[in-house]
Write a protein that holds these residues in place. Structure first.
Motif, PDB file in Angstrom:
ATOM      1  N   GLU A 221       7.012  -6.017  -6.325  1.00  0.00           N
ATOM      2  CA  GLU A 221       6.289  -6.947  -5.463  1.00  0.00           C
ATOM      3  C   GLU A 221       5.684  -6.234  -4.249  1.00  0.00           C
ATOM      4  OE1 GLU A 221       4.892 -10.899  -4.842  1.00  0.00           O
ATOM      5  OE2 GLU A 221       5.824  -9.876  -6.551  1.00  0.00           O
ATOM      6  N   HIS A 222       6.458  -5.344  -3.614  1.00  0.00           N
ATOM      7  CA  HIS A 222       5.930  -4.652  -2.437  1.00  0.00           C
ATOM      8  C   HIS A 222       4.789  -3.710  -2.811  1.00  0.00           C
ATOM      9  CE1 HIS A 222       8.728  -1.553  -3.950  1.00  0.00           C
ATOM     10  NE2 HIS A 222       7.973  -0.686  -3.293  1.00  0.00           N
ATOM     11  N   GLU A 223       4.769  -3.258  -4.069  1.00  0.00           N
ATOM     12  CA  GLU A 223       3.676  -2.402  -4.520  1.00  0.00           C
ATOM     13  C   GLU A 223       2.404  -3.219  -4.766  1.00  0.00           C
ATOM     14  OE1 GLU A 223       6.245   1.152  -6.688  1.00  0.00           O
ATOM     15  OE2 GLU A 223       5.743  -0.661  -7.836  1.00  0.00           O
ATOM     16  N   PHE A 224       2.571  -4.449  -5.260  1.00  0.00           N
ATOM     17  CA  PHE A 224       1.410  -5.332  -5.382  1.00  0.00           C
ATOM     18  C   PHE A 224       0.795  -5.583  -4.007  1.00  0.00           C
ATOM     19  CE2 PHE A 224       3.066  -6.823  -9.595  1.00  0.00           C
ATOM     20  CZ  PHE A 224       1.894  -6.624 -10.325  1.00  0.00           C
ATOM     21  N   LYS A 225       1.648  -5.736  -3.009  1.00  0.00           N
ATOM     22  CA  LYS A 225       1.149  -5.951  -1.652  1.00  0.00           C
ATOM     23  C   LYS A 225       0.365  -4.735  -1.175  1.00  0.00           C
ATOM     24  CE  LYS A 225       2.571  -7.332   2.996  1.00  0.00           C
ATOM     25  NZ  LYS A 225       3.718  -7.688   3.886  1.00  0.00           N
ATOM     26  N   GLN A 226       0.858  -3.537  -1.479  1.00  0.00           N
ATOM     27  CA  GLN A 226       0.132  -2.319  -1.113  1.00  0.00           C
ATOM     28  C   GLN A 226      -1.224  -2.246  -1.808  1.00  0.00           C
ATOM     29  OE1 GLN A 226       2.373   1.464  -1.022  1.00  0.00           O
ATOM     30  NE2 GLN A 226       4.245   0.247  -1.254  1.00  0.00           N
ATOM     31  N   LEU A 227      -1.264  -2.655  -3.076  1.00  0.00           N
ATOM     32  CA  LEU A 227      -2.528  -2.648  -3.803  1.00  0.00           C
ATOM     33  C   LEU A 227      -3.535  -3.592  -3.160  1.00  0.00           C
ATOM     34  CD1 LEU A 227      -1.223  -2.663  -7.493  1.00  0.00           C
ATOM     35  CD2 LEU A 227      -2.319  -0.761  -6.305  1.00  0.00           C
TER      36      LEU A 227
END
Length: 339
Positions: A221-227
């Protein structure tokens, strides 16, 4: 009984036996509101303008009339046509027609106005109807125009308001990436104008997830936010292309791998059965690595790598936003002047 929703994408050149009508390509839109990430304000405006009159026609009697012409404008790739299909899907009592102005003008030179007339005739026969005219600026350019464009523009004006018919049950949606090019007479026909801007961070995050769909991935989830943060300035179409490229990264890993190892995973013949003889790409130094190429592996024994965060970052690093700052300024200027 609810009518079928048709989608009229182009008018093909008719046969000699059917010079007036032409062939109409039909489909049933199946785009839900949740399939369109973000654009909450635009959705609410369209619900008020299209869905409410369709569901509660008695609310729009007398002087209270629904908007007949609605213009969806914004940068290219922001989902204007997709949003129109969502409207048609939700208004399931309406017949849906969709046509590109570019096809009308260029595909059938000399008879474009007949195509426009046919479009509205079909809409009247199957009303309540929703007509989507994509690239509406093409048929209504305020700049120097050809005789063909002049004729189709006049026919459009006649069909929308100048024919003396009661067309209360026909809704016309126009979509444009260059609304400042629309002729003033056409612009007036689209009294309701809705700006479809570039997606904000939460919508971009949702788009990455929507375009991934059910494809196996390891993105947190935190990686989707970074994207979503790294894709500022990207349109929905841009993000779609980034994800599409990232989806191909596992395929490229399979194609270029020189070593594979055995792993456990779901059987290709029965996903509910776990087997331990599948093969997946690995580095030469990985435990159990065997030198081979994908050509040596039986089709049912390959377990492709899942899409990873690094795959997404790689795809992002090789792409650029398609919408320029000048385009955004033009869109915002139109919004200030005419909305």
């Amino acid at each position: 009984m609810a009518k079928h929703k048709w989608s009229q994408s182009v008018f093909d050149k008719p046969s000699e036996q059917n010079r007036d009508g032409g062939a109409i390509v039909m489909e049933k839109p199946n785009v839900k509101w949740d399939d369109v990430a973000g654009l909450n304000q635009a959705k609410e405006t369209l619900k008020e303008a299209v869905i409410l009159p369709d569901k509660f026609p008695h609310l729009f009697a007398g002087k209270r009339k629904p908007w007949k012409g609605i213009l969806l404008f914004g940068p290219p790739g922001t989902g204007k046509s997709y949003l129109a299909k969502a409207v048609a899907t939700e208004a399931d009592n309406s017949t849906f027609f969709s046509v590109s102005s570019a096809d009308l003008v260029s595909k059938w030179i000399g008879e474009s106005e007949n195509s426009m007339k046919t479009l509205f005739q079909q809409a009247r026969e199957h009303k309540p109807s929703i007509i989507l005219i994509d690239e509406v600026d093409v048929l209504s350019s305020s700049h120097r125009e050809s005789e063909s464009i002049h004729q189709i523009k006049n026919e459009f004006l006649v069909q929308m308001y100048g024919n003396g018919r009661n067309d209360d049950e026909i809704q016309v949606l126009g979509a444009s990436s260059m609304p400042w090019k629309i002729h003033p007479a056409i612009r007036k026909r689209f009294a309701k104008r809705i700006y479809i801007p570039l997606p904000e961070a939460p919508a971009r995050m949702a788009m990455f997830k929507l375009h991934l769909g059910t494809t196996p991935h390891s993105i947190q989830e935190h990686e989707f936010k970074q994207l979503s943060e790294k894709s500022d300035g990207y349109s929905g179409a841009d993000i779609s292309m980034v994800v599409r490229d990232a989806l191909m990264q596992p395929v490229k890993k399979v194609q270029t791998a020189t070593h594979f190892k055995r792993v456990r995973g779901p059987s290709r013949n029965d996903p509910n059965v776990i087997v331990d003889d599948l093969l997946t790409p690995c580095s030469p130094g990985a435990p159990g690595a065997v030198e081979m190429s994908w050509m040596d592996i039986p089709g049912e024994k390959l377990l492709e790598p899942v899409v990873s965060f690094s795959d997404m970052l790689l795809s992002l690093s090789t792409s650029k936003p398609s919408v320029t700052e000048d385009d955004i300024r033009n869109q915002e200027a139109f919004f200030e002047d005419f909305c």
